[in-house]
Design a protein around this motif. Sequence first.
Motif, mmCIF file in Angstrom:
data_model
loop_
_atom_site.group_PDB
_atom_site.id
_atom_site.type_symbol
_atom_site.label_atom_id
_atom_site.label_comp_id
_atom_site.label_asym_id
_atom_site.label_seq_id
_atom_site.Cartn_x
_atom_site.Cartn_y
_atom_site.Cartn_z
ATOM 1 N N VAL A 1 0.839 -1.172 0.000
ATOM 2 C CA VAL A 1 0.000 0.000 0.000
ATOM 3 C C VAL A 1 0.889 1.241 0.000
ATOM 4 C CG1 VAL A 1 -0.200 0.078 2.511
ATOM 5 C CG2 VAL A 1 -1.962 1.140 1.083
ATOM 6 N N GLN A 2 0.432 2.256 -0.725
ATOM 7 C CA GLN A 2 1.169 3.519 -0.749
ATOM 8 C C GLN A 2 0.568 4.483 0.259
ATOM 9 O OE1 GLN A 2 0.955 4.671 -4.911
ATOM 10 N NE2 GLN A 2 2.861 3.610 -5.359
ATOM 11 N N LEU A 3 1.444 5.223 0.923
ATOM 12 C CA LEU A 3 1.026 6.148 1.967
ATOM 13 C C LEU A 3 1.562 7.532 1.656
ATOM 14 C CD1 LEU A 3 1.971 3.857 4.981
ATOM 15 C CD2 LEU A 3 -0.309 4.141 3.992
ATOM 16 N N VAL A 4 0.725 8.545 1.812
ATOM 17 C CA VAL A 4 1.144 9.917 1.548
ATOM 18 C C VAL A 4 0.756 10.781 2.740
ATOM 19 C CG1 VAL A 4 0.930 11.914 0.048
ATOM 20 C CG2 VAL A 4 0.866 9.600 -0.925
ATOM 21 N N GLU A 5 1.783 11.336 3.393
ATOM 22 C CA GLU A 5 1.542 12.197 4.549
ATOM 23 C C GLU A 5 1.426 13.657 4.117
ATOM 24 O OE1 GLU A 5 4.816 9.231 6.043
ATOM 25 O OE2 GLU A 5 4.406 10.423 4.247
ATOM 26 N N SER A 6 0.741 14.430 4.935
ATOM 27 C CA SER A 6 0.659 15.868 4.732
ATOM 28 C C SER A 6 0.339 16.527 6.068
ATOM 29 C CB SER A 6 -0.400 16.219 3.690
ATOM 30 O OG SER A 6 -1.675 15.781 4.117
ATOM 31 N N GLY A 7 0.509 17.838 6.116
ATOM 32 C CA GLY A 7 0.106 18.575 7.297
ATOM 33 C C GLY A 7 1.227 19.042 8.202
ATOM 34 N N GLY A 8 2.448 18.671 7.886
ATOM 35 C CA GLY A 8 3.558 19.126 8.702
ATOM 36 C C GLY A 8 3.798 20.614 8.531
ATOM 37 N N GLY A 9 4.684 21.157 9.377
ATOM 38 C CA GLY A 9 5.006 22.563 9.286
ATOM 39 C C GLY A 9 5.724 23.037 10.523
ATOM 40 N N SER A 10 5.808 24.327 10.657
ATOM 41 C CA SER A 10 6.466 24.946 11.802
ATOM 42 C C SER A 10 5.426 25.586 12.706
ATOM 43 C CB SER A 10 7.470 26.003 11.335
ATOM 44 O OG SER A 10 8.497 25.418 10.566
ATOM 45 N N VAL A 11 5.605 25.416 13.994
ATOM 46 C CA VAL A 11 4.648 25.936 14.953
ATOM 47 C C VAL A 11 5.393 26.311 16.226
ATOM 48 C CG1 VAL A 11 4.113 23.645 15.894
ATOM 49 C CG2 VAL A 11 2.404 25.479 16.042
ATOM 50 N N GLN A 12 4.849 27.233 16.963
ATOM 51 C CA GLN A 12 5.451 27.599 18.234
ATOM 52 C C GLN A 12 5.067 26.601 19.308
ATOM 53 O OE1 GLN A 12 4.274 31.670 19.045
ATOM 54 N NE2 GLN A 12 6.011 32.474 17.891
ATOM 55 N N ALA A 13 5.894 26.522 20.314
ATOM 56 C CA ALA A 13 5.613 25.626 21.434
ATOM 57 C C ALA A 13 4.245 25.951 22.031
ATOM 58 C CB ALA A 13 6.699 25.752 22.489
ATOM 59 N N GLY A 14 3.503 24.912 22.326
ATOM 60 C CA GLY A 14 2.149 25.071 22.822
ATOM 61 C C GLY A 14 1.090 25.042 21.745
ATOM 62 N N GLY A 15 1.519 25.095 20.502
ATOM 63 C CA GLY A 15 0.591 25.106 19.388
ATOM 64 C C GLY A 15 0.139 23.720 18.981
ATOM 65 N N SER A 16 -0.609 23.669 17.882
ATOM 66 C CA SER A 16 -1.200 22.413 17.410
ATOM 67 C C SER A 16 -0.968 22.239 15.915
ATOM 68 C CB SER A 16 -2.705 22.395 17.682
ATOM 69 O OG SER A 16 -2.985 22.528 19.056
ATOM 70 N N LEU A 17 -0.941 20.989 15.506
ATOM 71 C CA LEU A 17 -0.881 20.624 14.094
ATOM 72 C C LEU A 17 -1.673 19.340 13.905
ATOM 73 C CD1 LEU A 17 2.859 21.108 12.997
ATOM 74 C CD2 LEU A 17 0.880 22.363 12.126
ATOM 75 N N ARG A 18 -2.196 19.161 12.713
ATOM 76 C CA ARG A 18 -2.841 17.892 12.386
ATOM 77 C C ARG A 18 -2.182 17.302 11.144
ATOM 78 N NH1 ARG A 18 -9.000 16.181 10.655
ATOM 79 N NH2 ARG A 18 -8.372 17.131 8.677
ATOM 80 N N LEU A 19 -1.675 16.109 11.296
ATOM 81 C CA LEU A 19 -1.087 15.375 10.177
ATOM 82 C C LEU A 19 -2.123 14.440 9.577
ATOM 83 C CD1 LEU A 19 2.369 14.377 11.727
ATOM 84 C CD2 LEU A 19 1.707 16.514 10.598
ATOM 85 N N SER A 20 -2.015 14.238 8.276
ATOM 86 C CA SER A 20 -2.895 13.308 7.572
ATOM 87 C C SER A 20 -2.063 12.284 6.831
ATOM 88 C CB SER A 20 -3.783 14.055 6.566
ATOM 89 O OG SER A 20 -4.600 15.001 7.198
ATOM 90 N N CYS A 21 -2.599 11.093 6.718
ATOM 91 C CA CYS A 21 -1.943 10.024 5.962
ATOM 92 C C CYS A 21 -3.004 9.345 5.114
ATOM 93 C CB CYS A 21 -1.282 9.026 6.892
ATOM 94 S SG CYS A 21 -0.611 7.572 6.046
ATOM 95 N N ALA A 22 -2.892 9.501 3.810
ATOM 96 C CA ALA A 22 -3.821 8.883 2.884
ATOM 97 C C ALA A 22 -3.225 7.592 2.349
ATOM 98 C CB ALA A 22 -4.132 9.834 1.743
ATOM 99 N N ALA A 23 -3.981 6.508 2.468
ATOM 100 C CA ALA A 23 -3.522 5.202 2.000
ATOM 101 C C ALA A 23 -4.198 4.842 0.678
ATOM 102 C CB ALA A 23 -3.832 4.139 3.042
ATOM 103 N N SER A 24 -3.482 4.097 -0.139
ATOM 104 C CA SER A 24 -4.029 3.707 -1.440
ATOM 105 C C SER A 24 -4.985 2.535 -1.329
ATOM 106 C CB SER A 24 -2.887 3.354 -2.400
ATOM 107 O OG SER A 24 -2.143 2.260 -1.889
ATOM 108 N N GLY A 25 -4.979 1.878 -0.170
ATOM 109 C CA GLY A 25 -5.876 0.760 0.031
ATOM 110 C C GLY A 25 -6.146 0.565 1.501
#
Length: 122
Positions: free
Chosen positions: A1-25
Amino acid sequence: VQLVESGGGSVQAGGSLRLSCAASGYTPCMGWFRQAPGKEREGVASVYTGTGRTNYADSVMGRFTISQDNAKKTVYLQMTSLKAEDTAMYYCAARANFMGARPPLTFGTYSDWGQGTQVTVS
């Protein structure tokens, strides 16, 4: 299965981020791992996509939440209260079967990997 991540970045301490991983199956078990420079890849969170059973590393318990949208074949990692030590390349991983009562967080138990997405907390 192929996996593609997204959603990374730079943030200050105390902040939030949401990562996503889309799978081909469909994959019954998916996990998020991270690797900081000079350190080994470590498991962060994992989920059995059919049952929703989750597992977390102690270092992120209560701050990170893994979830899934099976219709979209996508797994998410919601990260809150981010710390500088959370800075790393984050990878999505999948395995084709169940392994124990809780989804594993061991690097060597996953067969498929995404390319990674960088998270930097300053």
